[in-house]
Structures are given as C-alpha cells and as structure tokens.
Scaffold this active site. Sequence first.
Site, PDB file in Angstrom:
ATOM      1  NE  ARG A 179      -0.489  -1.384   4.667  1.00  0.00           N
ATOM      2  CZ  ARG A 179      -0.188  -2.614   5.031  1.00  0.00           C
ATOM      3  NH1 ARG A 179      -0.295  -3.613   4.187  1.00  0.00           N
ATOM      4  NH2 ARG A 179       0.223  -2.880   6.247  1.00  0.00           N
ATOM      5  CG  ASP A 200      -1.749   1.042   7.323  1.00  0.00           C
ATOM      6  OD1 ASP A 200      -2.975   1.179   7.254  1.00  0.00           O
ATOM      7  OD2 ASP A 200      -1.192   0.253   8.100  1.00  0.00           O
TER       8      ASP A 200
END
Length: 156
Positions: free
Chosen positions: A93, A96
């Site tokens: 990702r 976060d």
Amino acid sequence: MKQITVMLGGNLAGTRDAMVRALEKFAAAGVSHIRISSVISSRAVDCVPDTPDFLDMGFTGFWDKSARELLELCQQIEIEAGRPAIHSSRESRILDCDIIFFGDDIINSDRLIVPHPRAKERDFVLIPLAEIVPGQKFPDGESVAEKLKKFKGVEK
C-alpha cells in the site's frame, strides 16, 4: 484535547510524499502541535510473500474531536493517497494510517481498538514512537521505551 499518536507507513512508490501530504492533511483537519519521528525502513510483517520493505514513521499531536472522527480522517487520507477503501492488511500500500494511542483511552469497538493491539509487538512501531512519546504507557503500565527495551532483549 487528547494527545494522539498515529503511525504512517507504506511500501509503494510515492509513500514518502504521501506521508508528507498526510501530515499536512492532519494539520489542516485540526491536529495541533504535531511532532514527527524519523522515517525508518522495515521488513514487511504478516504480508504476502515477497512484499517490499516498508517506510514507517510516527507522529503525535493534539486533537479535540472524537476517536471515531480521527479514524474517519485516517481512512479518508488513505483513500486520497490511493489506497482502496476495502483492502487487505497483508498487501502492499502507498499509505497506512494507524491510531496507536488516543490519550490514555482504551477503546474496543468493532471499528477501532486503541491502543493498537499489535503496537507493543512491532519494532517498526516502537522505534519511531520511542523518539516522540517514550513515556506513553500501555494499559499494562509499561511505557513505549520499556516495551522497546524488552523487544530488543535488553531486559528479559
């Protein structure tokens, strides 16, 4: 006003820029007196095989709204950075945002658990937080700094 502590992390191209933008968005949303840790690199933990290393950092500041509103802000910032609204915690990702502490509150709801349930078990959380909130206590009475010492094996 509650002192909050949040971790930012990611492992895709653009993560460092996404962290900078996230800090600007937290400030614009009302987080005051922000203090940030160093950015560290860490191996992926509990992720799919061959997941690239992460960049991680923490920040602390003061927030005059609810924990739920802070969670919603975190999720909005993640989505604006390019993270899908529905995502696996085991995959790469760009950003976060995890709430680690919300004052000394203990929160255990279906949407939010604070202190973060795995924070005290992860050096990539404890190392940055030891820079900015070494004395912050977990519910068991041990501080971030004490947890980090135990994690490193200094005290057994």
